[in-house]
Design a protein around this motif. Structure first.
Motif, mmCIF file in Angstrom:
data_model
loop_
_atom_site.group_PDB
_atom_site.id
_atom_site.type_symbol
_atom_site.label_atom_id
_atom_site.label_comp_id
_atom_site.label_asym_id
_atom_site.label_seq_id
_atom_site.Cartn_x
_atom_site.Cartn_y
_atom_site.Cartn_z
ATOM 1 N N VAL A 51 0.826 -1.216 0.000
ATOM 2 C CA VAL A 51 0.000 0.000 0.000
ATOM 3 C C VAL A 51 0.856 1.259 0.000
ATOM 4 C CG1 VAL A 51 -1.762 1.281 1.284
ATOM 5 C CG2 VAL A 51 -1.863 -1.219 1.175
ATOM 6 N N GLY A 52 1.977 1.233 0.693
ATOM 7 C CA GLY A 52 2.821 2.417 0.823
ATOM 8 C C GLY A 52 2.728 2.977 2.221
ATOM 9 N N HIS A 53 3.872 3.286 2.817
ATOM 10 C CA HIS A 53 3.868 3.755 4.199
ATOM 11 C C HIS A 53 3.141 5.090 4.357
ATOM 12 C CE1 HIS A 53 7.311 5.964 2.555
ATOM 13 N NE2 HIS A 53 7.131 6.816 3.538
ATOM 14 N N THR A 54 3.155 5.933 3.301
ATOM 15 C CA THR A 54 2.475 7.225 3.402
ATOM 16 C C THR A 54 0.974 7.046 3.564
ATOM 17 O OG1 THR A 54 4.181 8.294 2.058
ATOM 18 C CG2 THR A 54 2.076 9.432 2.262
ATOM 19 N N LYS A 55 0.392 6.116 2.798
ATOM 20 C CA LYS A 55 -1.045 5.885 2.893
ATOM 21 C C LYS A 55 -1.420 5.320 4.260
ATOM 22 C CE LYS A 55 -1.984 5.257 -2.041
ATOM 23 N NZ LYS A 55 -2.514 4.333 -3.070
ATOM 24 N N ILE A 56 -0.552 4.447 4.787
ATOM 25 C CA ILE A 56 -0.806 3.885 6.114
ATOM 26 C C ILE A 56 -0.785 4.994 7.160
ATOM 27 C CG2 ILE A 56 0.062 2.333 7.885
ATOM 28 C CD1 ILE A 56 -1.117 0.856 5.561
ATOM 29 N N LEU A 58 -1.277 8.212 6.660
ATOM 30 C CA LEU A 58 -2.421 9.095 6.449
ATOM 31 C C LEU A 58 -3.684 8.513 7.077
ATOM 32 C CD1 LEU A 58 -1.924 10.290 2.758
ATOM 33 C CD2 LEU A 58 -2.010 11.746 4.781
ATOM 34 N N ALA A 59 -3.880 7.211 6.864
ATOM 35 C CA ALA A 59 -5.050 6.565 7.458
ATOM 36 C C ALA A 59 -4.982 6.615 8.979
ATOM 37 C CB ALA A 59 -5.141 5.117 6.971
ATOM 38 N N SER A 60 -3.781 6.459 9.518
ATOM 39 C CA SER A 60 -3.612 6.498 10.973
ATOM 40 C C SER A 60 -3.913 7.887 11.526
ATOM 41 C CB SER A 60 -2.179 6.084 11.349
ATOM 42 O OG SER A 60 -1.890 4.782 10.894
ATOM 43 N N ASP A 62 -5.863 10.119 10.179
ATOM 44 C CA ASP A 62 -7.312 10.327 10.094
ATOM 45 C C ASP A 62 -8.039 9.646 11.246
ATOM 46 O OD1 ASP A 62 -7.367 11.973 7.912
ATOM 47 O OD2 ASP A 62 -7.781 10.386 6.460
ATOM 48 N N LYS A 197 -1.070 15.867 8.490
ATOM 49 C CA LYS A 197 -1.640 15.298 7.267
ATOM 50 C C LYS A 197 -1.154 16.045 6.027
ATOM 51 C CE LYS A 197 -5.988 13.880 5.162
ATOM 52 N NZ LYS A 197 -7.456 13.740 5.330
ATOM 53 N N LEU A 201 0.990 14.632 2.825
ATOM 54 C CA LEU A 201 0.518 14.811 1.450
ATOM 55 C C LEU A 201 1.495 15.625 0.611
ATOM 56 C CD1 LEU A 201 -3.264 15.533 2.144
ATOM 57 C CD2 LEU A 201 -2.312 13.500 1.061
#
Length: 340
Positions: A51-56, A58-60, A62, A197, A201
């Motif tokens: 998935v990519g550490h950035t997406k993880i 970001l989800a965290s 949020d 966040k 981004l």
């Protein structure tokens, strides 16, 4: 190998064998846990890699934001009673296009082929993720068209900002806005999470003056229509009977930008005054954004839209709220140094 090493190894072996019957059960259980933990860590690693550490992250962020919002009582605040969002004050959730409405009586002849336009804040999402305030919400224009055949049609539309002008002032996602400033509590922790966040981004929060299109009034001058408020640059739109066409933030050909005093961008007003004799427009503003100073800006634009002047007037103290309106006489422009 020396005799001492051999004896030491044999002694250790005897000790392990003697206690093995008592410890093998515990070592086996620990080994089982370690194997399960290794598998779990491996799976997490595979997910992060896929998935990519950035997406993880970001989800965290949020998830933490929503948790802090819950702990801060935002939903409870927005649903408190009495609530001015109830009844006729509720946001409009759908847009209509050229819907004919019933006319009682006769439309005055001097209003035929004209259009009445109203601007106001209208939230896209409810409940919001911040402490809502009456000034918050995306700009929506309501248009009533009066035709020459004595019929009337109604259209309403959000001011859809173009991509390059899109801000973070809406209330559909994690946000921080006017209503949070005086809320205290965990509001500034939410602001910190929003900053994290934006860093993830790889972007920056737009300047205060460009957060969104103004949602207080509509100003028509020199063949331009501006959605306006005190806190932002004016936002130019074009109207048709089919809706609203966004143009973008308008700075009067550079007059309101690249300022040397206070924030880089200047602000406008929801209530400029137009001289009935000359057609010149006069406006004022007190910028409350980051880097602002105790100043009131005053400016004027000629009837053809050409910039005339723009300067700052020092005030004794930072403005308490808004310089919401002004008076224009034959020789003077008057505004009151007080709260709204």
């Amino acid at each position: 190998m020396s005799i001492y090493c051999i004896v030491t190894v044999l002694s250790a072996g005897l000790i392990i064998c003697s206690v093995g019957q008592y410890t093998s059960y515990y070592f086996g259980k620990m080994a089982s846990y370690l194997v399960k933990l290794s598998v779990l860590v491996g799976l997490v690693g595979i997910i992060i890699y896929s998935v990519g550490h950035t997406k993880i992250l970001l989800a965290s962020v949020d998830k933490v934001f929503w948790l802090v919002t819950y702990l801060d009582g935002v939903e409870e605040y927005n649903y408190r009673q009495p609530n001015y969002i109830d009844g006729n004050w509720r946001p409009v959730v759908e847009t209509l296009n050229n819907v004919e409405v019933r006319v009682e009586g006769k439309i005055p002849n001097d209003l035929l082929d004209g259009m009445y336009v109203r601007n106001g804040p209208n939230m896209r999402c409810w409940p919001p993720t911040n402490n809502h305030h009456a000034f918050n919400g995306e700009a929506m224009l309501h248009m009533v068209a009066l035709s020459s055949n004595n019929s009337v049609s109604y259209t309403n539309s959000w001011v859809e900002q173009k991509h390059q002008d899109a801000g973070f002032g809406g209330e559909c996602g994690p946000t921080f806005s006017f209503g949070d400033i005086n809320g205290g509590g965990l509001a500034f922790l939410r602001l910190l999470l929003l900053g994290m966040k934006l860093k993830l981004l790889g972007t920056q929060r737009p300047p205060q003056e460009r957060l969104q299109a103004g949602s207080t009034s509509v100003v028509h001058h020199a063949n331009k229509l501006l959605a306006s408020t005190e806190a932002f640059l004016p936002y130019e739109v074009k109207l048709s009977y089919d809706g609203v066409d966004p143009v973008g933030f308008y700075d009067f050909k550079g007059m309101l930008i690249n300022r040397k005093v206070g924030p880089t961008d200047g602000t406008f007003t929801a209530h400029p005054k137009i001289d009935p004799e000359t057609g010149d427009m006069y406006f004022f503003a007190a910028n409350g954004g980051p880097g602002s100073l105790p100043l009131v800006a005053f400016g004027s634009v000629f009837a053809n839209g050409t910039a005339d002047r723009y300067f700052h007037i020092p005030t004794p103290y930072p403005s308490a709220a808004f310089y919401h309106d002004m008076l224009l006489t034959e020789n003077y422009a008057i505004f009151v140094d007080s709260s709204l």
